[in-house]
Structure formats: C-alpha cells, structure tokens
Motif scaffolding. Structure first.
Motif, PDB file in Angstrom:
ATOM      1  N   THR A  39       4.497  -5.298   8.291  1.00 45.87           N
ATOM      2  CA  THR A  39       4.484  -6.699   7.873  1.00 45.87           C
ATOM      3  C   THR A  39       4.513  -6.842   6.360  1.00 45.87           C
ATOM      4  O   THR A  39       5.029  -7.834   5.838  1.00 45.87           O
ATOM      5  CB  THR A  39       3.237  -7.414   8.434  1.00 45.87           C
ATOM      6  OG1 THR A  39       3.134  -7.159   9.831  1.00 45.87           O
ATOM      7  CG2 THR A  39       3.305  -8.908   8.202  1.00 45.87           C
ATOM      8  N   PHE A  40       3.975  -5.834   5.639  1.00 41.77           N
ATOM      9  CA  PHE A  40       3.825  -5.952   4.191  1.00 41.77           C
ATOM     10  C   PHE A  40       4.474  -4.772   3.463  1.00 41.77           C
ATOM     11  O   PHE A  40       4.261  -3.615   3.831  1.00 41.77           O
ATOM     12  CB  PHE A  40       2.343  -6.071   3.821  1.00 41.77           C
ATOM     13  CG  PHE A  40       1.700  -7.323   4.378  1.00 41.77           C
ATOM     14  CD1 PHE A  40       1.960  -8.566   3.813  1.00 41.77           C
ATOM     15  CD2 PHE A  40       0.869  -7.262   5.488  1.00 41.77           C
ATOM     16  CE1 PHE A  40       1.388  -9.722   4.335  1.00 41.77           C
ATOM     17  CE2 PHE A  40       0.292  -8.405   6.019  1.00 41.77           C
ATOM     18  CZ  PHE A  40       0.556  -9.644   5.434  1.00 41.77           C
ATOM     19  N   ARG A  41       5.229  -5.085   2.426  1.00 39.73           N
ATOM     20  CA  ARG A  41       6.032  -4.096   1.699  1.00 39.73           C
ATOM     21  C   ARG A  41       5.165  -3.170   0.844  1.00 39.73           C
ATOM     22  O   ARG A  41       4.263  -3.600   0.141  1.00 39.73           O
ATOM     23  CB  ARG A  41       7.043  -4.828   0.799  1.00 39.73           C
ATOM     24  CG  ARG A  41       8.028  -3.898   0.115  1.00 39.73           C
ATOM     25  CD  ARG A  41       9.118  -4.646  -0.618  1.00 39.73           C
ATOM     26  NE  ARG A  41       8.630  -5.319  -1.822  1.00 39.73           N
ATOM     27  CZ  ARG A  41       8.571  -6.619  -1.970  1.00 39.73           C
ATOM     28  NH1 ARG A  41       8.938  -7.434  -0.985  1.00 39.73           N
ATOM     29  NH2 ARG A  41       8.133  -7.151  -3.095  1.00 39.73           N
ATOM     30  N   GLY A  42       5.493  -1.876   0.920  1.00 43.41           N
ATOM     31  CA  GLY A  42       4.798  -0.881   0.110  1.00 43.41           C
ATOM     32  C   GLY A  42       3.388  -0.578   0.573  1.00 43.41           C
ATOM     33  O   GLY A  42       2.642   0.114  -0.118  1.00 43.41           O
ATOM     34  N   TYR A  43       3.039  -1.085   1.743  1.00 43.91           N
ATOM     35  CA  TYR A  43       1.665  -0.995   2.237  1.00 43.91           C
ATOM     36  C   TYR A  43       1.147   0.443   2.287  1.00 43.91           C
ATOM     37  O   TYR A  43       1.861   1.366   2.669  1.00 43.91           O
ATOM     38  CB  TYR A  43       1.603  -1.616   3.638  1.00 43.91           C
ATOM     39  CG  TYR A  43       0.298  -1.376   4.363  1.00 43.91           C
ATOM     40  CD1 TYR A  43      -0.763  -2.253   4.247  1.00 43.91           C
ATOM     41  CD2 TYR A  43       0.141  -0.246   5.179  1.00 43.91           C
ATOM     42  CE1 TYR A  43      -1.955  -2.042   4.929  1.00 43.91           C
ATOM     43  CE2 TYR A  43      -1.047  -0.022   5.856  1.00 43.91           C
ATOM     44  CZ  TYR A  43      -2.089  -0.911   5.727  1.00 43.91           C
ATOM     45  OH  TYR A  43      -3.267  -0.682   6.395  1.00 43.91           O
ATOM     46  N   ARG A  44      -0.103   0.592   1.862  1.00 45.29           N
ATOM     47  CA  ARG A  44      -0.886   1.821   2.055  1.00 45.29           C
ATOM     48  C   ARG A  44      -2.234   1.428   2.655  1.00 45.29           C
ATOM     49  O   ARG A  44      -2.694   0.310   2.427  1.00 45.29           O
ATOM     50  CB  ARG A  44      -1.113   2.522   0.716  1.00 45.29           C
ATOM     51  CG  ARG A  44       0.170   2.832  -0.055  1.00 45.29           C
ATOM     52  CD  ARG A  44       0.463   4.288  -0.013  1.00 45.29           C
ATOM     53  NE  ARG A  44       1.722   4.614  -0.671  1.00 45.29           N
ATOM     54  CZ  ARG A  44       1.951   5.755  -1.280  1.00 45.29           C
ATOM     55  NH1 ARG A  44       1.002   6.669  -1.349  1.00 45.29           N
ATOM     56  NH2 ARG A  44       3.140   6.018  -1.804  1.00 45.29           N
TER      57      ARG A  44
END
Length: 454
Positions: free
Chosen positions: A357-362
């Motif tokens: 759902t969210f870009r670059g998520y860690r």
C-alpha cells in the motif's frame, strides 16, 4: 545595523551576529554563513559587501534553484561549479545546522503555540534534531544506500523537490534578518506572517497539567510537514493510552468520526512510528481512506512512506465482530498490515515486513510483533462540523464563507466583525524593503496581506 549602508566591517557584522544571531544560531551554521559572506581559504576577505549580505537572505528565501545551489556551495566553502561534487556528510551537517537553528528559534520563541507544546513536556533533544536534519538530507537519493558525494544535478533536483528544507531555510533567514519583527519587538518569532508554520497549534492539552509526552518537537515538525497543507495548522488531542487507559473501546470512541488524524505509537524497544489517516475512522468491514494517507517512522530514523495506489487498504477499524479481525489496520492485508493494533488484548500489535500500500515501506517497529508502550491519536485540522452546524452553515452560506463560519463557531467574539487590518508583510519592515531593493528583487509581498492573528 543600518541596512542603507553599502559596506560594513567584520567587527560590525560580528557585533550584529553576537547581538541578534548568537543565541539562536547553530555554531556550524554561523561558520557556513561566514564562508558565504567573507569567503573561505585564500579568498577570505576582511570586509563584507552589504549587497552580499542582502543576497544571503534573498537567495535563501526567494532565490531560484541556481541561486540556492550557489549559496549551498559557497556556504560549504566551495565555488559553484557543475563539475564539483559535494561530500554527502558535509551536506548532511549543513542540513542539520539549519534544522538545529530552526529548533533553537522555536524554543526561544514567545509564541503561544510553542509555549503550550513545551509546557506540556514536548522537548527538542539534540539527537532528534540531528535525526531531522539527516532525514531532510536522505531524500537526496536512495534512502538506505550510503551516499558519498552529491552531484550538481542531484542537488538541483533535491532543492526543487524538498519542500521541508525550503521552509526551514525560509523561516531561519526571516528570523535571522528580523524581517517579521515589528518595531520594538526583540523576541525571535519562528513563524513569518506570509509562510506556513511548521509547528501546529495544539488543541485540547490545556486541561492536562502533566501530559506524558513521548514525542519531540522535531518529530512534530517532521510529521506535520508531510500532511496536506489544509491540516497543518492545528492538531487536536484525541487519545492517549497513558491518560485514557489501555482500552481499545475507549480509543475507538474518542477517534471515530473525528476527521483526518495522526496515529503515533512507541513500542517497548523505543521505536516511534505511525500513520496519517486521511479520512475519519468509521467502524465497518471495508477499507476506507485516500491516497493522501502515509506511514512514517520518527525514531530512531525519520522516514515517510507515501501511497503507491497499488491498492486502497489505507485504514480499517472494527470491534466486537465474529467474522472479521477486531482492531485497527493501516496498509497491507489482514494479518500482514503496515500497522496492526489488536483490539483484544489491547497493547499488542504488529508491523509486516512488506506492505504494497505504501511506497518504499520498511517494517516500522523493531520486531515484527511489538508491545505498545505509548499510543496517541491527534485529529488534524479543524473539528468536523456537526449536522446542526452544517445546516446552519448552509443557511448562512450566502453571507459568510465556510472559513469565517468555522471561526465564528470556535470564537463567537469574531461575529462582531470579520475585517482585519490590511497590512502588508513589508509595510512594517523598511529593512526588508531595503534588502530586496539592494538585491534588485520585486517586492511581491507588497500585495501579501497578513492573515488573521493566531
């Protein structure tokens, strides 16, 4: 110091810095400004031209990208040359010095909003201020890859896209040059009239003499700067696990139908993270929200993960259901959420290794599953109108704008008259006019009127 002069000595400028800049400027930034004003190395001069002094303000506040690049190179002791790369570590320290100076100005401000935050225990530790500067710099490239040097092309792109850095620099230089001061006002004020504030107005803390703050002023600035601008002005306190108890029912009751909000969690390992819910929380079986939503971390590092638009799993909350998960979710899937807060037992949560759902998520927490040490929720922007208020608004919309009506509800005394003084930012600042004139810049602010007082 008389700005109408054309030249000044080192001693005169040093005296000016000591009186007006010394208490509120990071020593590193003072050195960077000295590099720009007097030069560095063999090119260092004993005097500073006042046009150069004016350019330092104008280029940072109103300059083009090329002018801001020139300032950055010169402050770091280098001539602006597209072939010259800037050491990433040096650029990071430069950003840290700007962030540190801004926070110093905030802490010494007489602003009511600042005083409320600080009196309720929200501090500005050196480590978090440093993390804010690092986060600003990290957006220049791959967030997690070690950067050794920054090319002129990277710097140009970064200066164009990094809104937070530009806002911090504008606020710092407006204060250093006293542009937003009125006659007789010697107190530093970190919010110039024509610029948005980075620190929101805290609403709802007055009744709590001992607030258990676990976030920092630097965290608030970081989170608030990424909110849609219409929500940056005010944070409304809704829920704290320390004040209202560790109860999912209590939390849900206090955040449902309260408009957009920010969820902030501290896990038992000291990691601080959360998310912006762009829509009001409502019980139901479906995901809600919009692509304005994002997740973030505040400690140990400050990072933001915006929406990918791959799916619309932005926010979900449910309780007392037999067929669906009971809890709060932001991003991802059931049982694999970016943030999952369990309803029963309350106090347990999880953060998945990946979240489409969210870009670059860690992963946000230190461990995949975590114990909640602290959790709080803030409504952002004005409180949504009730049905009765909406009906009254509709009835009187022909006479008042929605903004004026919302202000009338919040402050009935305003009904005596909505007109404010029609004063330009420059009307009360001949020094600002002089600086712009010397730099050959149009006084665009002649047409900018001050907004209503906070």
């Amino acid at each position: 110091m008389n700005i109408s002069n054309t030249r000044g000595t080192t001693d005169a400028l040093t005296a000016f810095e000591m009186k007006f800049w010394g208490p509120q400027i990071d020593p590193r930034l003072a050195q960077y400004l000295t590099n720009f004003l007097f030069g560095s190395g063999q090119q260092k001069t004993a005097t500073v031209d006042f046009n150069r002094f004016a350019e330092l303000y104008v280029y940072n506040v109103r300059g083009t990208v090329d002018e801001r690049m020139m300032v950055t190179y010169n402050c770091l002791g280098m001539d602006y040359n597209e072939e010259v790369e800037l050491p990433y570590q040096l650029l990071k320290e430069y950003c840290e010095s700007i962030a540190s100076t801004y926070i110093k100005m905030v802490k010494s401000s007489s602003s009511k909003r600042v005083r409320v935050w600080m009196e309720k225990g929200f501090r500005a530790s050196a480590s978090h201020v440093q993390a804010l500067g690092e986060a600003v710099t990290a957006t220049i490239g791959d967030l997690e890859s070690p950067q050794h040097h920054c090319t002129a092309a990277q710097l140009s792109k970064w200066l164009q896209s990094n809104i937070l850095l530009k806002q911090l620099a504008e606020l710092v230089y407006v204060n250093l040059y006293g542009i937003n001061k009125r006659g007789g006002d010697e107190s530093p004020t970190p919010m110039p009239p024509a610029a948005p504030s980075l620190l929101p107005i805290p609403d709802g803390l007055d009744a709590m003499p001992d607030y258990p703050a676990f976030i920092d002023l630097s965290h608030i600035v970081w989170i608030n700067s990424h909110l849609p601008q219409k929500y940056q002005r005010k944070w409304r306190f809704l829920f704290s696990s320390h004040i209202h108890g560790e109860s999912f029912s209590t939390m849900a009751g206090r955040i449902i139908e309260q408009g957009p909000s920010v969820l902030i969690i501290e896990d038992s390992s000291g990691h601080i993270f959360g998310g912006f819910a762009a829509c009001a929380w409502t019980f139901g079986p479906n995901f809600t929200g919009t692509d304005e939503s994002f997740l973030f971390t505040a400690a140990p590092k400050m990072r933001v993960y915006p929406a990918t638009n791959y799916n619309d799993h932005y926010q979900y909350i449910n309780h007392h259901t037999k067929t669906l998960p009971n809890g709060l979710l932001m991003g991802g899937q059931f049982h694999f959420g970016g943030i999952w807060v369990n309803a029963d037992p309350f106090g347990e949560g999880s953060s998945a290794e990946s979240c489409s759902t969210f870009r670059g998520y860690r992963r946000l927490s230190k461990e995949p599953t975590f114990h909640i040490r602290s959790l709080e929720v803030w409504g952002v922007g004005d409180k949504p109108l009730t049905e009765k208020e909406q009906a009254l608004l509709s009835e009187r919309s022909a006479r008042w704008s929605e903004y004026e009506f919302v202000q009338l509800i919040a402050k009935p005394e305003l009904s005596q008259g909505f007109e404010e003084r029609d004063v330009s930012v420059l009307d009360t600042n001949p020094e600002a006019k002089a600086i712009l004139d010397m730099a050959g810049r149009t006084r665009h602010s002649e047409g900018i009127r001050e907004p209503p007082p906070l």
